[in-house]
Design a protein around this motif. Structure first.
Motif, mmCIF file in Angstrom:
data_model
loop_
_atom_site.group_PDB
_atom_site.id
_atom_site.type_symbol
_atom_site.label_atom_id
_atom_site.label_comp_id
_atom_site.label_asym_id
_atom_site.label_seq_id
_atom_site.Cartn_x
_atom_site.Cartn_y
_atom_site.Cartn_z
ATOM 1 N N HIS A 38 9.769 1.715 71.958
ATOM 2 C CA HIS A 38 9.127 2.226 70.666
ATOM 3 C C HIS A 38 8.416 0.937 69.876
ATOM 4 O O HIS A 38 8.890 -0.121 70.528
ATOM 5 N N GLY A 87 8.951 -0.968 66.696
ATOM 6 C CA GLY A 87 9.549 -0.935 65.523
ATOM 7 C C GLY A 87 8.546 -1.462 64.347
ATOM 8 O O GLY A 87 7.638 -2.207 64.809
ATOM 9 N N HIS A 88 9.069 -1.609 63.241
ATOM 10 C CA HIS A 88 8.073 -2.134 62.135
ATOM 11 C C HIS A 88 8.825 -2.545 60.979
ATOM 12 O O HIS A 88 9.616 -2.111 60.331
ATOM 13 N N HIS A 145 12.525 -3.333 56.046
ATOM 14 C CA HIS A 145 12.217 -2.469 57.249
ATOM 15 C C HIS A 145 11.442 -1.203 57.089
ATOM 16 O O HIS A 145 11.718 -0.612 56.235
ATOM 17 N N LEU A 146 10.602 -0.830 57.946
ATOM 18 C CA LEU A 146 9.843 0.418 57.845
ATOM 19 C C LEU A 146 10.227 1.242 58.989
ATOM 20 O O LEU A 146 10.768 1.013 59.829
ATOM 21 N N SER A 147 9.759 2.660 58.863
ATOM 22 C CA SER A 147 10.006 3.462 59.774
ATOM 23 C C SER A 147 9.237 3.190 61.170
ATOM 24 O O SER A 147 8.566 2.632 61.209
ATOM 25 N N THR A 148 9.884 3.499 62.304
ATOM 26 C CA THR A 148 9.360 3.224 63.564
ATOM 27 C C THR A 148 7.979 3.769 63.588
ATOM 28 O O THR A 148 7.485 4.789 63.236
ATOM 29 N N TYR A 172 6.070 6.036 68.627
ATOM 30 C CA TYR A 172 6.961 6.447 69.520
ATOM 31 C C TYR A 172 6.656 6.746 71.075
ATOM 32 O O TYR A 172 5.323 6.824 71.352
ATOM 33 N N ARG A 210 1.237 2.373 57.475
ATOM 34 C CA ARG A 210 2.609 3.147 57.204
ATOM 35 C C ARG A 210 2.782 4.270 58.005
ATOM 36 O O ARG A 210 3.897 4.594 58.561
ATOM 37 N N THR A 211 1.472 4.985 58.389
ATOM 38 C CA THR A 211 1.519 5.798 59.540
ATOM 39 C C THR A 211 0.562 5.747 60.396
ATOM 40 O O THR A 211 -0.413 5.165 60.169
#
Ligand code: FRU
Length: 468
Positions: free
Chosen positions: A50, A52-53, A64-67, A70, A132-133
Motif C-alpha cells: 500500500h 502509507g501517508h 500520520h494520515l490514513s492509508t 490500496y 487527503r483522498t
C-alpha cells in the motif's frame, strides 16, 4: 500509551504499526511536506504493498494520515513519486483546483508468480484535497510493460525546455538500466533515452531512481542521477549509487565512469527527493529508507518495522577536481535541540536515547569515539588513515542475521574537519564535514547507550538532547 517502545525512534519517521520500506510520493504543497511510503499494515514483514501517508510542516513532527493507496485489481502499489500538476496538464483536477498526481508501479503478484514478464506497469492516482483522498485514474496503466520483468519505481519531475515550456520527465528503473520517458500530460509517455547498461555498479537490480539538477561550486549546471541497487552495495545488500553528468533532450550523459555512493553506511536505501519545494528554498531535500534488504524483515523491533533517515539537504562539492554529492542534515533538525551539554573531559553520560553529538577535529584527521552502555554493548566510530568506520560488531543484538554484526568502512581521502552524529534509539547517522561523508547504521543495544568517550583529537565537543 506513554510507555516507551524499545527501539522506537523519537525524531525519525516510523509507522505506528506494520511494515514500511521505501519513501514514496515526496511532494510539498501549501506548507506541508508529504511523505508516502511502501506500507503493509497487516504485518511487520513485507507483503501486499500500500502507500502509507504522513505530513509534516517541518520535516521532524509527522502527522500520520490514513492509508492513501490500496492494492487493486491491477496489483500491489509499488514505489513511485508525486507531483503538483499546477497547470492541470493531466486534466485530473480543474484549473481552480489543480491535482496532486501520484505516479506509481502496479505490480501484479499473480503475473509475477506465473512466470510472465509483464507484471509491472506505471499508473496514476490523483487528489484535489491536499492529498487527503485519492482516486485511481480510470485509464491505468499509463505506461505498459514492454516485456521486461523489472520495470518500476517512476520518479517524475517537471523540466523546462529551452523555449521556457515545460515537460514531464519520468526516470524509470528497468532491470539493469534507467529509461527516461517524457510527457506533456502525465498520461502519454514517450521513451527519450536509456542509460547505465555498461556503467556503474551492477551487483543487483536497479531500483528507485531520481534525477536532480544542481549548480556546481563553480556555478555550472550539472545533473545527478540517483540509482538504488539491490544487492551489490559497498557494505553488502542494498545501497544507493549516483552519477554526475548532463541531461539534454531526454538523455543522460555521464561526466565519467566513477562509482559513487550517496551514503557509505549499510542502512540508507531507496532514497529520493521532494518535488515542488518553494523556489525560494533553493534546496534539494532527500530522505531514505533506514534499513537494508539483507535483514530489513528480521530486525528486532516489535509492533513496526523500519524508520526513515533524517531528512538531508543535497548539494555538489569538489574534492581536488572530483565532484561529489554532499548530504547535510536538514536545518530543521536544529530546532529539535533542547538542552546543550558541553563536554570538557574525554567522556560524558548521554542524557537520553535521542541526541546529537558535535565535535571538531584538531587538525590530526584521525579520531575515535565509543558509544556504550553498562552491559558492555559498544559502537566504535573512527577515522584511521583514509577510512571512516562504524563498527557495530559488539553494538548489542546482532545475531538476528549473520551480516548485521559487521564493521563498515568508507574511503575518505580528504581531511576530516568536524563531525555530527545523530543517535535515535536504534540508529546512528554520522556526518563528517557536514555530510561530505555520510554513514547510516542501525543498532539494537540490549539497553540504551548511556556513555560516550572521545579521543584527544576531538575538540569543542557538545551534546544536544533532541526533543520534539
Ligand atoms: C525497493 C523496492 C522497489 C519496489 C518496492 C516494493 O526497495 O524493491 O523497487 O517498488 O521496493 O516494495
Amino acid at each position: 500509551s506513554q510507555v516507551k517502545e524499545e527501539y522506537r525512534p523519537a525524531y525519525h519517521f516510523s509507522p505506528m504499526t506494520g511494515w514500511m520500506n521505501d519513501p514514496n510520493g515526496l511532494v510539498y504543497l501549501d506548507g506541508e511536506y508529504h511523505l508516502f511510503y511502501q506500507y503493509y499494515p497487516d504485518s511487520t514483514v513485507w507483503g501486499p504493498m500500500h502507500w502509507g501517508h504522513a505530513v509534516s510542516a517541518n520535516l521532524t513532527h509527522w502527522e500520520h494520515l490514513s492509508t492513501a493507496l490500496y492494492p487493486d485489481s491491477l496489483g500491489y502499489i509499488f514505489s513511485g513519486s508525486a507531483v503538483y500538476d499546477a497547470e492541470n496538464s493531466s486534466g485530473l483536477g480543474t484549473a481552480d483546483s489543480p491535482p496532486l498526481v501520484a505516479i506509481f508501479t502496479h505490480h501484479d503478484p499473480k503475473g509475477a508468480e506465473s512466470g510472465s514478464s509483464t507484471f509491472q506497469h506505471q499508473s496514476l492516482a490523483y487528489s484535489t484535497d491536499q492529498g487527503r483522498t485519492w482516486s485511481k485514474y480510470v485509464g491505468n496503466p499509463v505506461l505498459k510493460n514492454p516485456g521486461i520483468r523489472d520495470f518500476r519505481d517512476p520518479k517524475v519531475s517537471q523540466i523546462s525546455n529551452e523555449d521556457g515550456s515545460k515537460i514531464w520527465v519520468m526516470t524509470l528503473a528497468v532491470w539493469d538500466h534507467i529509461r527516461f520517458y517524457t510527457s506533456p500530460d502525465l498520461k502519454e509517455w514517450t521513451l527519450s533515452g536509456e542509460f547505465g547498461k555498461n556503467i556503474g555498479a551492477h551487483g543487483g537490480v536497479w531500483e528507485c531512481p531520481d534525477l536532480l539538477p544542481f549548480q556546481t561550486p563553480s556555478g555550472e549546471e550539472k545533473w545527478v542521477l540517483l540509482v538504488s541497487i539491490n544487492p551489490g552495495g559497498p557494505q553488502k545488500g542494498s545501497a544507493t549509487q549516483y552519477f554526475i553528468g548532463d541531461f539534454k533532450d531526454g538523455q543522460f550523459i555521464p561526466d565519467d565512469s566513477m562509482i559513487r555512493w550517496i551514503d557509505y553506511g549499510p542502512d540508507n536505501y531507496a532514497g529520493v527527493t521532494w518535488s515542488n519545494l518553494p523556489a525560494d528554498q533553493n534546496r534539494t531535500l532527500f530522505i531514505g529508507w533506514m534499513s537494508n534488504w539483507i535483514y530489513g524483515n528480521v530486525v528486532p523491533t516489535k509492533a513496526w518495522r523500519s524508520a526513515m533517515t533524517t531528512p538531508r539537504e543535497l548539494s555538489l562539492f569538489d574534492v581536488s577536481g572530483t565532484l561529489l554529492l554532499k548530504s547535510a542534515p536538514a536545518k530543521e533538525l536544529e530546532k529539535l535541540r533542547a538542552q546543550a551539554y558541553p563536554i570538557n573531559g574525554s567522556s560524558s553520560d548521554l542524557p537520553s536515547e535521542a541526541v546529537e553529538i558535535l565535535s571538531e577535529l584538531d587538525g590530526s584527521d584521525q579520531f575515535s569515539i565509543s558509544i556504550s552502555n553498562e552491559e558492555g554493548d559498544e559502537v566504535l566510530i573512527s577515522k584511521e588513515s583514509n577510512l571512516v568506520s562504524i563498527d557495530r560488531r559488539n553494538s548489542g543484538k546482532v545475531d538476528f542475521q549473520q551480516n548485521f554484526g559487521a564493521m563498515h568502512s568508507a574511503p575518505m581521502s580528504w581531511q576530516a574537519e568536524n563531525i555530527r552524529i545523530f543517535l535515535d534509539a536504534s540508529s546512528i547517522e554520522l556526518f563528517v564535514n557536514e555530510g561530505e561523508l555520510v554513514m547510516t547504521s542501525l543498532v539494537f543495544p540490549n539497553s540504551p547507550y548511556t556513555k560516550i568517550e572521545f579521543d584527544e583529537s576531538l575538540k569543542h565537543k557538545k551534546i544536544f538532547n533532541l526533543k520534539k
